[in-house]
Enzyme design. Structure first.
Site, short mmCIF file in Angstrom:
data_model
loop_
_atom_site.label_atom_id
_atom_site.label_comp_id
_atom_site.label_asym_id
_atom_site.label_seq_id
_atom_site.Cartn_x
_atom_site.Cartn_y
_atom_site.Cartn_z
N HIS A 1 0.82 -1.21 0.00
CA HIS A 1 0.00 0.00 0.00
C HIS A 1 0.85 1.27 0.00
CE1 HIS A 1 -3.01 -2.69 2.36
NE2 HIS A 1 -3.13 -2.87 1.07
N LYS B 1 6.20 6.30 7.32
CA LYS B 1 5.69 5.40 8.35
C LYS B 1 6.82 4.92 9.25
CE LYS B 1 1.98 3.49 5.48
NZ LYS B 1 1.44 2.26 4.85
N TYR C 1 1.83 1.47 13.81
CA TYR C 1 2.64 2.41 13.03
C TYR C 1 2.13 3.84 13.14
CZ TYR C 1 -0.81 1.56 9.26
OH TYR C 1 -1.96 1.43 8.51
N ASP D 1 -6.28 -6.37 -2.48
CA ASP D 1 -4.83 -6.57 -2.56
C ASP D 1 -4.47 -7.66 -3.56
OD1 ASP D 1 -4.37 -4.54 -0.76
OD2 ASP D 1 -3.96 -5.86 0.93
#
Length: 188
Positions: free
Chosen positions: A67, A77, A137, A174
């Protein structure tokens, strides 16, 4: 905290200092000032402030990714695992980068305590290696649904050697993500 550059120098493995005694252990999981100082010492760009924290829980063999969000909503991130373990992957999607199309992979687990800094301009994904894996995260930008994109996790051009599992648990979105070669990436 110890920062180690990976084969893609902008992506950094962070190993916190853990203090243990008869009571258990303690670690500072994040210190913005120290994080910025350590990035500076490596000659790396310092991100803006982290604005959002996310936490997911996955069953064994769940694959999430790859992603990313398009500019101007691209996210940096800082990722870690607080329970269980993952095979974590970051793919450089910066078209002007000397490492464009390259990836790094690292195991993150509650046992090794590692974190991974992934700056803007990378696609990210992970495979949960254990049941009840908690993935935490921080992001430098808010989630923006209209800017969300995905790459096919097993694009042949990327040559990612994912751990072999009998059956992946992966969303249809996905599973049907476009191949890396079919994407048009924009500079940040």
């Amino acid at each position: 905290m110890k920062l180690t550059q990976t084969s893609i120098p902008d992506v950094v493995i962070i190993e916190p200092i853990v203090y243990e005694d008869e009571r258990g252990w303690f670690m500072e999981s994040f210190n913005e000032q120290r994080f910025q100082q350590e990035l500076n010492s490596l000659g790396l760009a310092v991100p803006g402030s982290f604005v959002q924290d996310n936490h997911s829980c996955s069953h064994k063999h769940v694959l999430r990714g790859l992603h990313y969000q398009e500019a101007p909503h691209a996210q940096g991130k800082l990722v870690r695992v607080t329970r269980g373990s993952v095979f974590d992957v970051a793919v450089d999607i910066r078209p002007d980068s000397p490492t464009f199309g390259k990836h790094i992979s690292v195991e993150l687990s509650e046992n090794n305590g590692r974190m991974l800094w992934i700056p803007e301009g990378f696609a990210h994904g992970f495979l949960a290696l254990e049941d009840d894996t908690h993935f935490f995260y921080k992001t430098t930008r808010y989630y923006h649904r209209e800017s969300e994109r995905a790459l096919c996790w097993d694009s042949s051009e990327l040559e990612i050697e994912w751990p072999v599992v009998e059956k992946l648990l992966i969303t249809e979105k996905d599973q049907n993500a476009p191949e890396f070669a079919s994407q048009r990436f924009t500079s940040l």
